[in-house]
Scaffold this active site. Structure first.
Site, PDB file in Angstrom:
ATOM      1  N   GLY A  15       0.993  -1.176  -0.102  1.00 48.55           N
ATOM      2  CA  GLY A  15       0.008  -0.008  -0.212  1.00 48.55           C
ATOM      3  C   GLY A  15       1.014   1.154   0.115  1.00 48.55           C
ATOM      4  O   GLY A  15       1.992   1.258   0.064  1.00 48.55           O
ATOM      5  N   ALA A  18       0.524   8.750   2.562  1.00 49.62           N
ATOM      6  CA  ALA A  18       0.763  10.287   2.212  1.00 49.62           C
ATOM      7  C   ALA A  18       2.322  10.267   2.549  1.00 49.62           C
ATOM      8  O   ALA A  18       2.842  11.322   1.677  1.00 49.62           O
ATOM      9  CB  ALA A  18       0.189  11.112   3.404  1.00 49.62           C
ATOM     10  N   VAL A  21       5.598   4.476   1.114  1.00 48.50           N
ATOM     11  CA  VAL A  21       5.131   3.065   0.500  1.00 48.50           C
ATOM     12  C   VAL A  21       5.260   2.010   1.670  1.00 48.50           C
ATOM     13  O   VAL A  21       6.276   2.196   2.530  1.00 48.50           O
ATOM     14  CB  VAL A  21       5.691   2.707  -0.711  1.00 48.50           C
ATOM     15  N   VAL A  22       4.416   1.099   1.571  1.00 45.17           N
ATOM     16  CA  VAL A  22       4.572  -0.113   2.684  1.00 45.17           C
ATOM     17  C   VAL A  22       5.099  -1.216   1.751  1.00 45.17           C
ATOM     18  O   VAL A  22       4.282  -1.602   0.635  1.00 45.17           O
ATOM     19  CB  VAL A  22       3.354  -0.308   3.426  1.00 45.17           C
ATOM     20  N   ASP A 133      -4.857   9.606  14.272  1.00 42.78           N
ATOM     21  CA  ASP A 133      -5.252   9.044  12.922  1.00 42.78           C
ATOM     22  C   ASP A 133      -5.865   8.113  12.783  1.00 42.78           C
ATOM     23  O   ASP A 133      -5.747   6.906  12.174  1.00 42.78           O
ATOM     24  CB  ASP A 133      -3.933   9.065  12.072  1.00 42.78           C
TER      25      ASP A 133
HETATM   26  P1  ATP Z   1      -1.381   7.364   5.951  1.00 46.32           P
HETATM   27  O1  ATP Z   1      -0.401   8.039   4.973  1.00 46.32           O
HETATM   28  O2  ATP Z   1      -2.554   8.741   6.061  1.00 46.32           O
HETATM   29  O3  ATP Z   1      -1.189   6.868   6.991  1.00 46.32           O
HETATM   30  P2  ATP Z   1      -2.340   4.954   4.729  1.00 46.32           P
HETATM   31  O4  ATP Z   1      -2.681   4.281   6.302  1.00 46.32           O
HETATM   32  O5  ATP Z   1      -3.546   4.411   3.669  1.00 46.32           O
HETATM   33  O6  ATP Z   1      -2.440   6.614   4.924  1.00 46.32           O
HETATM   34  P3  ATP Z   1       0.159   3.963   5.039  1.00 46.32           P
HETATM   35  O7  ATP Z   1       0.262   3.973   6.597  1.00 46.32           O
HETATM   36  O8  ATP Z   1       1.583   3.969   4.451  1.00 46.32           O
HETATM   37  O9  ATP Z   1      -0.979   4.581   4.410  1.00 46.32           O
HETATM   38  O10 ATP Z   1      -0.345   2.192   4.596  1.00 46.32           O
HETATM   39  C1  ATP Z   1      -0.676   1.893   3.617  1.00 46.32           C
HETATM   40  C2  ATP Z   1      -1.241   0.588   3.546  1.00 46.32           C
HETATM   41  O11 ATP Z   1      -0.284  -0.432   3.578  1.00 46.32           O
HETATM   42  C3  ATP Z   1      -2.189   0.407   4.385  1.00 46.32           C
HETATM   43  O12 ATP Z   1      -3.683   0.989   4.242  1.00 46.32           O
HETATM   44  C4  ATP Z   1      -2.442  -1.144   4.598  1.00 46.32           C
HETATM   45  O13 ATP Z   1      -3.255  -1.747   3.611  1.00 46.32           O
HETATM   46  C5  ATP Z   1      -0.908  -1.479   4.269  1.00 46.32           C
HETATM   47  N1  ATP Z   1      -0.011  -1.939   5.563  1.00 46.32           N
HETATM   48  C6  ATP Z   1       0.593  -0.958   6.353  1.00 46.32           C
HETATM   49  N2  ATP Z   1       0.983  -1.222   7.374  1.00 46.32           N
HETATM   50  C7  ATP Z   1       0.872  -2.832   7.189  1.00 46.32           C
HETATM   51  C8  ATP Z   1       1.092  -3.909   8.078  1.00 46.32           C
HETATM   52  N3  ATP Z   1       1.732  -3.834   9.079  1.00 46.32           N
HETATM   53  N4  ATP Z   1       0.605  -5.186   7.583  1.00 46.32           N
HETATM   54  C9  ATP Z   1       0.147  -5.436   6.359  1.00 46.32           C
HETATM   55  N5  ATP Z   1      -0.166  -4.356   5.579  1.00 46.32           N
HETATM   56  C10 ATP Z   1       0.033  -3.038   6.027  1.00 46.32           C
END
Ligand code: ATP
Ligand code: MG
Length: 284
Positions: A15, A18, A21-22, A133
């Site tokens: 995912g 803001a 990336v993850v 958040d």
């Molecule tokens: P923001 O930037 O406002 O936090 P967000 O939560 O959508 O927005 P990220 O925190 O970068 O953005 O996470 C992006 C996505 O990655 C999440 O919505 C989730 O689907 C995936 N993700 C994040 N952390 C994990 C994790 N620990 N295990 C599995 N998937 C994850």
């Protein structure tokens, strides 16, 4: 742990938010899967803030309903921080909502999900920490039926600065009425956000239909009646629990301790194993 101890899986984009990336990775020695989050911190102030927040993360570790944090690495040269988090194999509650394709979560399973969210939040609040958040994207779940909050330490204020810098970012927000009025964030503001998430998961749709500008959002949050689930379609305990969370008056909005004792999350709640079975049944 050092950055060399983690192997990133190629093409494993989980995912993006803001701040970066993850990706999926694995701790080489143990084979434990991790989610590696990349955050760009391009000025000194942000870096110091991030270090403080990581201290908070460490302090809050140890609750089953908060995503476990393995390690954080900062590259001085690129100003990029990598954070290795517990990998949650069913993704976020936003993913759950998508998989349900417009249907809400069955109230009986939602009671367990809500209990776990409240338990994680209670742990944070007892440590005098705010989440700030809470939204479906920041609540993760796995095939064991565990539900965990994430992003309570890192990047929260970075996100907010980004949101304020642009004019109106996104049409969906979990912000409380008092935040909309510019008041400080409080424990009660987190509770409001949980109420918004529960409403959305119950009905399969975000509580406000037509949020196209800040003015419309302000009207919904501060002028219109608070969102209420229809008692004709939803169990009384769920309707009442959500109405407690979505109380506009901050002084009357209950805290985690009160809500954790509410019948919706204490009476006839399925076990985590039963929740797991249901989640897996439609997750492929
Ligand atoms: P923001 O930037 O406002 O936090 P967000 O939560 O959508 O927005 P990220 O925190 O970068 O953005 O996470 C992006 C996505 O990655 C999440 O919505 C989730 O689907 C995936 N993700 C994040 N952390 C994990 C994790 N620990 N295990 C599995 N998937 C994850
Ligand atoms: Mg997030």
């Amino acid at each position: 742990l050092s950055p060399e101890d983690i192997e990133l899986e190629p093409d494993s984009h989980l995912g993006a938010g803001a701040c970066g990336v993850v990706m999926k990775g694995v701790i080489k020695q143990s084979g434990i899967p991790v989610a590696v989050k990349t955050v760009k911190v391009d000025d000194q102030a942000k870096r110091e803030q991030l270090i403080n927040e990581i201290r908070g993360l460490v302090a809050a570790d140890g609750c089953v309903n908060l995503v476990h944090w393995y390690a954080g690495f900062m590259s001085k040269r690129t100003m990029i921080v990598h954070v290795a988090l517990e990998f949650m194999d069913l993704g976020s509650l936003a993913d759950l909502k998508k998989r349900l394709g417009g249907y809400g979560v069955e109230p009986v399973y939602l009671s367990n999900i809500t209990a776990q969210i409240m338990n994680g939040l209670d742990y944070l609040h007892k440590k005098k920490m705010l989440h700030r958040d809470i939204k479906p994207e920041n609540i993760l779940h796995n095939r064991q039926g565990e539900v965990k909050l994430t992003d309570f330490g890192i990047a929260k204020d970075l996100d907010q600065t980004l949101a304020m810098a642009g004019t109106f970012v996104g049409t969906v927000t979990y912000m409380s009425p008092e935040r909309c009025l510019g008041q400080d964030y409080s424990f009660a503001s987190d509770i409001w956000s949980v109420g918004m998430v529960i409403f959305e998961l119950s009905t399969g749709r975000y509580p406000f239909a037509d949020v196209t500008s800040f003015v419309v959002l302000f009207d919904h949050l501060c002028e219109q009646p608070e969102p209420r689930l229809d008692p004709e379609y939803f169990p009384a305990e769920l309707v009442e629990f959500d109405a407690y969370c979505l109380t506009r008056d901050v002084s009357r909005r209950p805290d985690t301790e009160f809500l954790l004792a509410h019948p919706f999350v204490t009476y006839n709640v399925p076990t985590v194993e039963q929740l797991a079975e249901w989640l897996v049944s439609f997750s492929g």
